[in-house]
Design an enzyme around this catalytic site. Structure first.
Site, PDB file in Angstrom:
ATOM      1  N   TYR A 159       0.650  -1.206  -0.074  1.00 40.82           N
ATOM      2  CA  TYR A 159       0.007  -0.152  -0.026  1.00 40.82           C
ATOM      3  C   TYR A 159       1.064   1.216  -0.133  1.00 40.82           C
ATOM      4  O   TYR A 159       1.971   1.411   0.754  1.00 40.82           O
ATOM      5  CB  TYR A 159      -0.901  -0.098   1.172  1.00 40.82           C
ATOM      6  CG  TYR A 159      -1.777   1.207   1.300  1.00 40.82           C
ATOM      7  CD1 TYR A 159      -2.933   1.187   0.535  1.00 40.82           C
ATOM      8  CD2 TYR A 159      -1.618   2.097   2.312  1.00 40.82           C
ATOM      9  CE1 TYR A 159      -3.585   2.665   0.616  1.00 40.82           C
ATOM     10  CE2 TYR A 159      -2.458   3.307   2.570  1.00 40.82           C
ATOM     11  CZ  TYR A 159      -3.595   3.414   1.431  1.00 40.82           C
ATOM     12  OH  TYR A 159      -4.552   4.364   1.733  1.00 40.82           O
ATOM     13  N   ASP A 210       9.056   2.820  -0.179  1.00 42.39           N
ATOM     14  CA  ASP A 210       7.940   3.343   0.684  1.00 42.39           C
ATOM     15  C   ASP A 210       8.214   2.982   2.265  1.00 42.39           C
ATOM     16  O   ASP A 210       7.828   2.087   2.688  1.00 42.39           O
ATOM     17  CB  ASP A 210       6.715   2.841   0.386  1.00 42.39           C
ATOM     18  CG  ASP A 210       5.452   3.868   0.899  1.00 42.39           C
ATOM     19  OD1 ASP A 210       5.791   4.353   2.014  1.00 42.39           O
ATOM     20  OD2 ASP A 210       4.493   3.682   0.585  1.00 42.39           O
ATOM     21  N   LYS A 223       4.016   8.845   9.039  1.00 36.15           N
ATOM     22  CA  LYS A 223       3.680   8.251  10.479  1.00 36.15           C
ATOM     23  C   LYS A 223       4.752   8.549  11.537  1.00 36.15           C
ATOM     24  O   LYS A 223       4.561   9.634  11.943  1.00 36.15           O
ATOM     25  CB  LYS A 223       3.781   6.507  10.091  1.00 36.15           C
ATOM     26  CG  LYS A 223       2.691   6.364   9.371  1.00 36.15           C
ATOM     27  CD  LYS A 223       1.997   4.903   9.266  1.00 36.15           C
ATOM     28  CE  LYS A 223       0.922   4.909   8.749  1.00 36.15           C
ATOM     29  NZ  LYS A 223       0.701   4.237   7.423  1.00 36.15           N
TER      30      LYS A 223
HETATM   31  C1  LIG Z   1       0.070   4.631   5.769  1.00 34.60           C
HETATM   32  C2  LIG Z   1       0.984   4.314   4.740  1.00 34.60           C
HETATM   33  C3  LIG Z   1       0.734   5.236   3.565  1.00 34.60           C
HETATM   34  C4  LIG Z   1      -0.210   6.132   3.581  1.00 34.60           C
HETATM   35  O1  LIG Z   1       0.013   7.259   4.667  1.00 34.60           O
HETATM   36  P1  LIG Z   1      -1.348   8.363   4.724  1.00 34.60           P
HETATM   37  O2  LIG Z   1      -0.749   9.118   5.774  1.00 34.60           O
HETATM   38  O3  LIG Z   1      -2.341   7.230   5.384  1.00 34.60           O
HETATM   39  O4  LIG Z   1      -1.467   8.766   3.577  1.00 34.60           O
HETATM   40  C5  LIG Z   1       1.593   4.857   2.428  1.00 34.60           C
HETATM   41  N1  LIG Z   1       2.541   4.012   2.805  1.00 34.60           N
HETATM   42  C6  LIG Z   1       2.605   3.072   3.433  1.00 34.60           C
HETATM   43  C7  LIG Z   1       3.499   1.958   3.521  1.00 34.60           C
HETATM   44  C8  LIG Z   1       1.879   3.365   4.678  1.00 34.60           C
HETATM   45  O5  LIG Z   1       2.031   2.407   5.470  1.00 34.60           O
END
Ligand SMILES: *Cc1c(COP(=O)(O)O)cnc(C)c1O
Length: 437
Positions: free
Chosen positions: A146, A241, A274
């Site tokens: 994701y 990511d 995060k």
């Molecule tokens: C949470 C998350 C996102 C998206 O971040 P948001 O602040 O919710 O838009 C993207 N990539 C990874 C790996 C994530 O865990």
């Protein structure tokens, strides 16, 4: 368990009348596990309380940011001070520079970064930058990873390597995902084949180094090595990511762990979120200077944000990063997290329930499966109904884990050995029930 004085249900009804599904992000609605979501009234340390006043040991931690636990005094102090100075200016502040310095100090692959307000925004911007910098349009992502809800990433695999993806959300035109190729995670042969077919038109490969959005699946060392080699050879950018893993699994992110195993390993771009916001809306993307200088106002790739680098959010992030940079922080966090996974595995074994788990730093995952899955189809072999009984059994006993089996869990520095013991004891009771059914 609905208590006679349950205050969550009436709140959920009020919410549902005004907010689609009663929530502002779908997984909060408990659709996968059933039942009424708990409306949280406050958090302190490792605990959160719901509208009924029930206390939970919190293993969601706002889905990752709360690595110090809730209400850490140094973070609160920094935020209070920042609030007194002003909420937003739409002009540069010294704190943005300090936060950039604090992040870049620990991530040597990044020479420059830009701050944004969400992981989605950071991922979307990193992909635009990769496309702008390479002059190419195709991107590769992996099944089960994701990267936020940008249009081009809401996509599932087509019927072969020659066909590109299909949108997984209504409202995403097929033309928007037709340049996104979705491959199986950890499948080296498929990645090689994709580059053989499309190498000259691939702008980037984006991946979660430890996929927390399929609970907890590590990219294998050979897979990461090959992804790096193929990107380099074909002139594509490798985007890690690390929105979830950055400052969560290690001070240098997951990339520091792969760099130990793969000499010279570096991503071209890194996406963060995060933990770097410590619970406030803050995220970032960055990488090598030559690529980052393609961004406006220096270069032709447009990117902007009214609240980007917000002074309160950056204060929160800075205070959080100051704490996690203390010597021994990740070692202690990793030990605590590992003790939970080991405790759960032991309790499950004692009750005859198949369970396996893994952890890195303060990030963890476990599956009701005999062995750790390596890709999304394997994750999907988990028994959803069984997971839901586990989820509700734990929730009733005051342990709050993610309400979906594809989600990683998080331990904070505020979680004590007693919290872990209480969690394992609760889990053992639920495992006994699972085994009896
Ligand atoms: C949470 C998350 C996102 C998206 O971040 P948001 O602040 O919710 O838009 C993207 N990539 C990874 C790996 C994530 O865990």
């Amino acid at each position: 368990m609905t208590l006679p004085t349950d205050l969550n249900a009436p709140l959920f009804d009020r919410a549902k009348a005004l907010i689609p599904g009663g929530v502002n992000s779908p997984v909060r609605a408990f659709r996968a596990v059933g039942g009424t979501p708990r409306f949280i009234t406050r958090g302190q340390g490792a605990y959160i309380w719901d509208a009924n006043g029930q206390r939970f040991i919190d293993y969601i931690g706002s889905w990752g940011p709360m690595i110090l636990g809730h209400g850490h005094p140094a973070v609160l102090q920094a935020v209070h001070k920042a609030i007194g100075e002003g909420l937003s200016f739409g002009a540069p502040t010294e704190r943005e520079v300090e936060l950039a310095e604090a992040i870049l100090r620990h991530l040597p692959s990044m020479e420059m970064l830009r701050l944004v307000s969400s992981g989605t925004e950071a991922g979307m911007s990193a992909i635009r930058l990769a496309r702008g910098a390479t002059g190419r349009s195709k991107i590769i992502k992996f099944n089960g990873c994701y990267h936020g809800h940008a249009d081009a990433l809401l996509v599932k695999a087509g019927s072969g390597l020659a066909t590109f993806g299909h949108a997984t959300s209504a409202g995403v035109p097929e033309v928007v995902v037709q340049d996104t190729l979705v491959l199986e995670y950890n499948d080296v042969a498929q990645l090689e084949e994709a580059f053989a077919l499309h190498g000259a038109s691939i702008a980037c490969v984006i991946m979660e180094p430890i996929a927390g959005n399929m609970n907890f699946v590590r990219a294998s060392i050979p897979f990461m090595r090959r992804a790096r080699e193929l990107c380099t050879r074909h002139g594509a950018l490798l985007i890690l990511d690390e929105v979830m893993t950055g400052f969560r699994v290690a001070l240098g992110g997951a990339q520091s762990l792969y760099a130990q195993a793969i000499p010279g390993f570096e991503p071209d771009l890194t996406v963060l979120g995060k933990v770097i916001g410590g619970g406030m809306p803050l995220a970032a993307f960055g990488g090598k200077r030559a690529v980052m200088e393609q961004l406006a106002p220096l270069g032709p790739v447009y990117q902007a944000g009214t609240l980007s680098g917000n002074p309160v959010a950056t204060a929160c992030g800075l205070a959080t990063l100051r704490e996690v940079a203390q010597p021994g922080f990740y070692e202690a966090l990793a030990r605590r997290t590992r003790s939970l996974i080991e405790g759960l595995a032991q309790a499950a074994r004692a009750e005859g329930v198949a369970l396996c788990g893994d952890s890195e730093g303060g990030m963890m995952g476990f599956f009701l499966l005999p062995e750790l899955p390596r890709d999304y189809p394997a994750v999907l072999r988990s028994d959803g109904a069984r997971f839901n009984r586990l989820f509700h059994g734990l929730l009733d006993r005051g342990v709050y884990i993610a309400p979906a089996l594809y989600e990683a869990g998080f331990v904070s520095a505020a979680h004590t050995a007693e919290d872990v013991e209480a969690t394992v004891a609760a889990a053992r009771k639920v495992f006994a029930q699972l085994a009896a059914q």
